[in-house]
Design a protein around this motif. Structure first.
Motif, PDB file in Angstrom:
ATOM      1  N   UNK A 173       8.336   0.287   7.946  1.00  0.00           N
ATOM      2  CA  UNK A 173       7.575  -0.906   7.377  1.00  0.00           C
ATOM      3  C   UNK A 173       6.312  -0.723   8.086  1.00  0.00           C
ATOM      4  N   UNK A 174       5.253  -0.258   7.141  1.00  0.00           N
ATOM      5  CA  UNK A 174       3.726  -0.128   7.725  1.00  0.00           C
ATOM      6  C   UNK A 174       2.750  -0.862   7.026  1.00  0.00           C
ATOM      7  N   UNK A 175       2.059  -1.308   7.921  1.00  0.00           N
ATOM      8  CA  UNK A 175       0.823  -2.141   7.365  1.00  0.00           C
ATOM      9  C   UNK A 175      -0.060  -1.210   6.981  1.00  0.00           C
ATOM     10  N   UNK A 176      -0.563  -1.424   5.640  1.00  0.00           N
ATOM     11  CA  UNK A 176      -1.424  -0.718   4.796  1.00  0.00           C
ATOM     12  C   UNK A 176      -3.015  -0.648   5.515  1.00  0.00           C
ATOM     13  N   UNK A 177      -3.543   0.384   5.936  1.00  0.00           N
ATOM     14  CA  UNK A 177      -4.744   0.283   6.648  1.00  0.00           C
ATOM     15  C   UNK A 177      -5.698   0.962   5.309  1.00  0.00           C
ATOM     16  N   UNK A 178      -7.093   0.600   5.707  1.00  0.00           N
ATOM     17  CA  UNK A 178      -8.122   0.917   4.444  1.00  0.00           C
ATOM     18  C   UNK A 178      -8.712   2.482   4.494  1.00  0.00           C
ATOM     19  N   UNK A 179      -8.149   3.074   5.954  1.00  0.00           N
ATOM     20  CA  UNK A 179      -8.518   4.655   5.757  1.00  0.00           C
ATOM     21  C   UNK A 179     -10.080   4.693   6.115  1.00  0.00           C
ATOM     22  N   UNK A 180     -10.727   5.643   5.577  1.00  0.00           N
ATOM     23  CA  UNK A 180     -12.121   5.900   5.830  1.00  0.00           C
ATOM     24  C   UNK A 180     -12.957   5.002   5.351  1.00  0.00           C
ATOM     25  N   UNK A 181     -12.541   4.092   4.277  1.00  0.00           N
ATOM     26  CA  UNK A 181     -13.491   3.016   3.727  1.00  0.00           C
ATOM     27  C   UNK A 181     -13.421   1.861   4.436  1.00  0.00           C
ATOM     28  N   UNK A 182     -12.469   1.541   5.505  1.00  0.00           N
ATOM     29  CA  UNK A 182     -12.224   0.308   6.227  1.00  0.00           C
ATOM     30  C   UNK A 182     -11.613   0.471   7.593  1.00  0.00           C
ATOM     31  N   UNK A 183     -12.280  -0.061   8.666  1.00  0.00           N
ATOM     32  CA  UNK A 183     -11.608  -0.261   9.667  1.00  0.00           C
ATOM     33  C   UNK A 183     -10.633  -1.499   9.769  1.00  0.00           C
ATOM     34  N   UNK A 184      -9.178  -1.089   9.728  1.00  0.00           N
ATOM     35  CA  UNK A 184      -8.594  -2.172   9.740  1.00  0.00           C
ATOM     36  C   UNK A 184      -7.413  -2.098   8.238  1.00  0.00           C
ATOM     37  N   UNK A 185      -6.839  -3.377   8.065  1.00  0.00           N
ATOM     38  CA  UNK A 185      -5.884  -3.337   7.346  1.00  0.00           C
ATOM     39  C   UNK A 185      -6.444  -3.584   5.581  1.00  0.00           C
ATOM     40  N   UNK A 186      -5.903  -3.220   4.769  1.00  0.00           N
ATOM     41  CA  UNK A 186      -6.381  -3.360   3.398  1.00  0.00           C
ATOM     42  C   UNK A 186      -6.226  -4.965   3.037  1.00  0.00           C
ATOM     43  N   UNK A 187      -7.194  -5.606   2.379  1.00  0.00           N
ATOM     44  CA  UNK A 187      -7.056  -6.766   2.362  1.00  0.00           C
ATOM     45  C   UNK A 187      -7.168  -7.244   0.636  1.00  0.00           C
ATOM     46  N   UNK A 188      -6.081  -7.974   0.292  1.00  0.00           N
ATOM     47  CA  UNK A 188      -5.871  -8.111  -1.140  1.00  0.00           C
ATOM     48  C   UNK A 188      -6.690  -9.261  -1.728  1.00  0.00           C
TER      49      UNK A 188
END
Length: 253
Positions: A173-188
């Protein structure tokens, strides 16, 4: 053209085939409100709708309800009338993509992080049509899409929900991160986060979806159970596979 480029071109062609067939066969002649989902295949849904509108086959008065930022932009760029689901809670038909669709037309959705709004639009639609390429056609959920079931969660609850998902049987169960485009999690689009929970093959998606939805902090789960009326898959050989709900039966064409 490299082998990777050739493979990508086949997938794009398959997406276009599925989207065009779905619009051609299911767009109601008297539609007033139409839902537009998210993802790369839906680009071709809007493309086909615009073509048919310009040809006079679709009324210019139809209102289109998006499931998120991407589909909103597609509607605007296509010169279509933009609506919102809070103004149009009854939708004649909705078209959307999927990450995986099983033999019973259950689907995993939310890979593009538009989960809640996608489900809201689908639930508001009298008819819900899924479009995808052959890679998404499956017999059992969790066998083709291995990134996990997307779960939209209130940010404050993400640590608790991750623990609860593991307790329900999730392998990860993994918190989805923004990767190179964003420091931190993806925000819906609803200011929530996404947890991807991989359960392996899902033999009873209804029971799993119900259990996840009951967890405190969960906004919604990317298991769309008995919501789709039909699903169209473009195949690598240029053919189309359609799964159509007919009462309690699923007909495959």
């Amino acid at each position: 053209m490299s082998s990777e480029q050739a493979a990508a071109a086949v997938v794009e062609s398959a997406k276009k085939l599925a989207a065009y067939a779905a619009v051609d066969q299911h767009f109601p002649h008297d539609a007033k409100v139409v839902g537009i989902g998210s993802g790369s295949t839906v680009v071709y849904v809007v493309e086909r709708i615009v073509q048919k509108k310009l040809a006079g086959e679709i009324s210019p008065g139809v209102t289109y309800v998006p499931t998120g930022f991407q589909s909103k932009e597609l509607i605007i760029e296509g010169g279509l009338n933009l609506g919102a689901v809070d103004r149009y809670p009854v939708i004649d038909i909705a078209f959307d993509g999927a990450d995986e669709v099983d033999a019973e037309l259950n689907a995993i959705k939310g890979g593009g992080a538009c989960l809640f709004q996608e489900k809201l639009v689908a639930a508001s639609a009298k008819k819900f049509i899924v479009v995808a390429d052959y890679r998404k056609n499956s017999t059992t959920l969790g066998t083709q899409w291995l990134q996990g079931v997307p779960v939209e969660v209130v940010p404050l609850a993400h640590a608790k929900v991750k623990q609860d998902l593991i307790a329900l049987g999730a392998k990860t169960a993994v918190l989805r991160l923004g990767g190179k485009a964003k420091a931190g999690p993806v925000i819906t689009d609803n200011s929530n986060v996404i947890i991807d929970a991989h359960f392996g093959p899902i033999e009873d998606p209804l029971t799993l979806a119900s259990a996840i939805k009951l967890l405190v902090g969960v906004v919604d789960v990317g298991l769309f159970i008995r919501m789709a009326d039909a699903s169209y898959f473009g195949n690598a050989d240029g053919s189309i596979t359609a799964k159509i709900r007919d009462g309690d039966k699923i007909l495959v064409h």
